[in-house]
Scaffold this motif. Structure first.
Motif, PDB file in Angstrom:
ATOM      1  N   UNK A   1       0.797  -1.227   0.000  1.00 39.60           N
ATOM      2  CA  UNK A   1       0.000   0.000   0.000  1.00 39.60           C
ATOM      3  C   UNK A   1       0.829   1.275   0.000  1.00 39.60           C
ATOM      4  N   UNK A   2       2.104   1.184   0.315  1.00 46.37           N
ATOM      5  CA  UNK A   2       2.940   2.377   0.376  1.00 46.37           C
ATOM      6  C   UNK A   2       2.503   3.310   1.485  1.00 46.37           C
ATOM      7  N   UNK A   3       2.530   4.627   1.237  1.00 42.33           N
ATOM      8  CA  UNK A   3       2.206   5.619   2.261  1.00 42.33           C
ATOM      9  C   UNK A   3       0.769   5.512   2.745  1.00 42.33           C
ATOM     10  N   UNK A   4      -0.128   4.932   1.930  1.00 37.41           N
ATOM     11  CA  UNK A   4      -1.535   4.810   2.310  1.00 37.41           C
ATOM     12  C   UNK A   4      -1.729   3.907   3.528  1.00 37.41           C
ATOM     13  N   UNK A   5      -0.719   3.081   3.833  1.00 36.27           N
ATOM     14  CA  UNK A   5      -0.825   2.205   5.006  1.00 36.27           C
ATOM     15  C   UNK A   5      -0.857   3.013   6.303  1.00 36.27           C
ATOM     16  N   UNK A   6      -0.437   4.277   6.247  1.00 42.65           N
ATOM     17  CA  UNK A   6      -0.477   5.137   7.433  1.00 42.65           C
ATOM     18  C   UNK A   6      -1.895   5.262   7.976  1.00 42.65           C
ATOM     19  N   UNK A   7      -2.881   5.276   7.096  1.00 44.46           N
ATOM     20  CA  UNK A   7      -4.274   5.373   7.536  1.00 44.46           C
ATOM     21  C   UNK A   7      -4.680   4.138   8.334  1.00 44.46           C
ATOM     22  N   UNK A   8      -4.273   2.967   7.865  1.00 49.66           N
ATOM     23  CA  UNK A   8      -4.601   1.727   8.566  1.00 49.66           C
ATOM     24  C   UNK A   8      -3.975   1.703   9.956  1.00 49.66           C
ATOM     25  N   UNK A   9      -2.742   2.192  10.064  1.00 48.92           N
ATOM     26  CA  UNK A   9      -2.079   2.227  11.373  1.00 48.92           C
ATOM     27  C   UNK A   9      -2.816   3.182  12.309  1.00 48.92           C
ATOM     28  N   UNK A  10      -3.186   4.371  11.780  1.00 49.32           N
ATOM     29  CA  UNK A  10      -3.921   5.336  12.601  1.00 49.32           C
ATOM     30  C   UNK A  10      -5.247   4.739  13.072  1.00 49.32           C
ATOM     31  N   UNK A  11      -5.965   4.060  12.167  1.00 43.92           N
ATOM     32  CA  UNK A  11      -7.241   3.444  12.538  1.00 43.92           C
ATOM     33  C   UNK A  11      -7.042   2.389  13.620  1.00 43.92           C
ATOM     34  N   UNK A  12      -5.971   1.595  13.513  1.00 50.57           N
ATOM     35  CA  UNK A  12      -5.722   0.555  14.518  1.00 50.57           C
ATOM     36  C   UNK A  12      -5.402   1.177  15.871  1.00 50.57           C
ATOM     37  N   UNK A  13      -4.714   2.326  15.877  1.00 50.28           N
ATOM     38  CA  UNK A  13      -4.385   2.996  17.135  1.00 50.28           C
ATOM     39  C   UNK A  13      -5.637   3.572  17.791  1.00 50.28           C
ATOM     40  N   UNK A  14      -6.550   4.119  16.984  1.00 50.35           N
ATOM     41  CA  UNK A  14      -7.808   4.646  17.532  1.00 50.35           C
ATOM     42  C   UNK A  14      -8.611   3.521  18.181  1.00 50.35           C
ATOM     43  N   UNK A  15      -8.683   2.385  17.495  1.00 49.40           N
ATOM     44  CA  UNK A  15      -9.385   1.217  18.063  1.00 49.40           C
ATOM     45  C   UNK A  15      -8.681   0.747  19.330  1.00 49.40           C
ATOM     46  N   UNK A  16      -7.362   0.696  19.288  1.00 45.33           N
ATOM     47  CA  UNK A  16      -6.548   0.317  20.442  1.00 45.33           C
ATOM     48  C   UNK A  16      -6.838   1.238  21.625  1.00 45.33           C
ATOM     49  N   UNK A  17      -6.906   2.530  21.352  1.00 48.57           N
ATOM     50  CA  UNK A  17      -7.184   3.546  22.387  1.00 48.57           C
ATOM     51  C   UNK A  17      -8.484   3.225  23.120  1.00 48.57           C
ATOM     52  N   UNK A  18      -9.549   2.969  22.371  1.00 46.26           N
ATOM     53  CA  UNK A  18     -10.854   2.709  22.983  1.00 46.26           C
ATOM     54  C   UNK A  18     -10.841   1.401  23.775  1.00 46.26           C
ATOM     55  N   UNK A  19     -10.268   0.346  23.184  1.00 46.25           N
ATOM     56  CA  UNK A  19     -10.256  -0.965  23.840  1.00 46.25           C
ATOM     57  C   UNK A  19      -9.443  -0.932  25.126  1.00 46.25           C
ATOM     58  N   UNK A  20      -8.195  -0.491  25.026  1.00 49.18           N
ATOM     59  CA  UNK A  20      -7.303  -0.532  26.193  1.00 49.18           C
ATOM     60  C   UNK A  20      -7.762   0.402  27.300  1.00 49.18           C
ATOM     61  N   UNK A  21      -8.199   1.600  26.943  1.00 49.46           N
ATOM     62  CA  UNK A  21      -8.612   2.562  27.966  1.00 49.46           C
ATOM     63  C   UNK A  21      -9.779   2.015  28.785  1.00 49.46           C
ATOM     64  N   UNK A  22     -10.754   1.427  28.115  1.00 47.59           N
ATOM     65  CA  UNK A  22     -11.909   0.885  28.839  1.00 47.59           C
ATOM     66  C   UNK A  22     -11.557  -0.354  29.648  1.00 47.59           C
ATOM     67  N   UNK A  23     -10.757  -1.249  29.085  1.00 49.33           N
ATOM     68  CA  UNK A  23     -10.379  -2.468  29.819  1.00 49.33           C
ATOM     69  C   UNK A  23      -9.569  -2.117  31.060  1.00 49.33           C
TER      70      UNK A  23
END
Length: 411
Positions: free
Chosen positions: A46-68
């Motif tokens: 994906x090249x530079x476009x993979x940055x979006x996928x990483x950002x999305x995974x971090x946002x999901x990570x933020x919600x999951x970990x913070x609540x747990x």
């Protein structure tokens, strides 16, 4: 006899050490060999476009970990005990899933450690995996297992970040393009986001930091603000490592080098590091990959075994012995398999993606409807709404991960 009193400054230092241990246990568990392999593969595609996928995974990570982390601190219970108290029997199901998923993950982690030592010293991967598992076992057999666990995770975590920064600086990635595509990607690949989330927040990883804080006694409403800060810091550390690794490989891809992604033996991350620094690049890759793998071996074993309390009460010594047995079983299965390490890493990411939505659903329910389990605390509503949205998303992702599991089992 004069009573021993712990000074406030010493107690504060111990608390800071406990939070640091939890932060690095979560972060190093999330950055394992599977994530490194996936990052290199998807960056090449994906090249530079993979940055979006990483950002999305971090946002999901933020919600999951913070609540747990927060709900665990408020209930003052291990995740399986919380689940059993909320929905009778749910804790046993969660414990079995995490134990099976953690075992699968640990087989992949030991395989990754073997690959790391192979890149560093040319050792046969199974010999390297066995030596790495023996090192992890030695930590838990030590009389100062807790201290060794914490220091190993922090030291190896910092080493991974430092080595990856060096490669990222040398590879000279197009940072501006990566930042732009982080929010305005040319390609949005939801299958990629699914895979990354399954491998970095799934299974035991969700509970690793929270259970470490529980073992340290850093729970209760009085610690909630500090737990929140620690969770955010852990997510930040994880996010920084993800982006640095992505940038290191992006610099190689953007320079016009084509990484070989064909076949189970392909190792795109190793190729990228070798392009940047030649033979030394391969050695540095091996060190980073091994550090990621051995910390994940430790994290997977520690967290998975912490779920055994659903079935019986265990003291520290019992848990350490059970952890040693868990690592030994993981090693034995890895040594007996004829499957290539890359295939194992694909399988475990998919399997653990199935576990995440089950646990998150239970914890979201506790936040909404079981204030009695949290000492009467009225949980933050915006965080709960975010948790419900991510919960629905992870169910969708979990179903998407079924395909790789059946593909692995039928191979």
């Amino acid at each position: 006899m004069a009573e021993s009193v712990t000074s406030p400054s010493a107690a504060s230092a111990a608390a800071r050490g406990g939070f640091m241990a939890a932060i690095f246990l979560m972060a190093t568990s999330a950055i394992g060999p599977g994530f490194i392999t996936q990052t290199a593969t998807f960056t090449a595609k994906l090249g530079a476009a993979f940055a979006f996928a990483i950002l999305a995974s971090i946002v999901i990570d933020f919600v999951v970990q913070l609540n747990i982390w927060r709900i665990t601190a408020l209930t003052k219970r291990n995740a399986s005990d919380t689940a059993n108290a909320a929905i009778p029997g749910a804790g046993y199901l969660l414990a079995i899933l995490v134990l099976v998923g953690g075992l699968a993950f640990n087989i992949g982690n030991i395989a990754g450690a073997g690959l790391g030592l192979n890149a560093m010293f040319g050792l046969e991967p199974k010999i390297g995996g066995a030596l790495s598992a023996a090192l992890a076992i030695g930590i838990f057999l030590s009389r100062r297992a807790g201290l060794l666990l914490d220091r190993s995770l922090i030291g190896l975590g910092l080493l991974m970040i430092a080595m990856t920064v060096i490669v990222a600086l040398v590879s000279n990635p197009p940072v501006g393009d990566a930042v732009r595509q982080m929010v305005l990607p040319e390609i949005v690949d939801f299958a990629t986001i699914t895979t990354i989330v399954g491998g970095t927040v799934g299974g035991y990883i969700t509970y690793s930091g929270a259970h470490r804080l529980l073992d340290k006694g850093l729970v209760g409403e009085q610690n909630l603000a500090a737990v929140t800060r620690a969770s955010l810091t852990g997510i930040a550390v994880t996010g920084v490592m993800r982006f640095i690794l992505f940038l290191a490989i992006l610099g190689v891809v953007a320079s016009g080098v084509t990484l070989d992604l064909s076949g189970q033996a392909a190792n795109p991350a190793a190729q990228a590091f070798a392009v940047v620094l030649g033979e030394w690049g391969m050695r540095i890759f091996g060190l980073i990959f091994w550090a990621a793998a051995i910390t994940s071996v430790i994290g997977a074993a520690y967290t998975s075994v912490s779920f055994l309390v659903a079935f019986r009460t265990m003291g520290d010594r019992d848990r350490n012995i059970a952890t040693v047995i868990f690592i030994a079983i993981s090693l034995a299965v890895y040594l007996s398999l004829g499957t290539a390490p890359a295939a194992i890493l694909v399988f475990v990411g998919g399997f653990n993606g199935l576990i995440l939505p089950i646990g998150l659903t239970i914890f979201t329910y506790v936040g909404f409807a079981r204030a009695d389990l949290m000492g009467g605390h009225v949980y933050n509503r915006p965080l709960l709404i975010a948790s419900a949205v991510v919960c629905a998303l992870t169910w969708y992702m979990g179903f998407n991960s079924i395909g790789p599991i059946f593909a692995f089992l039928s191979a």
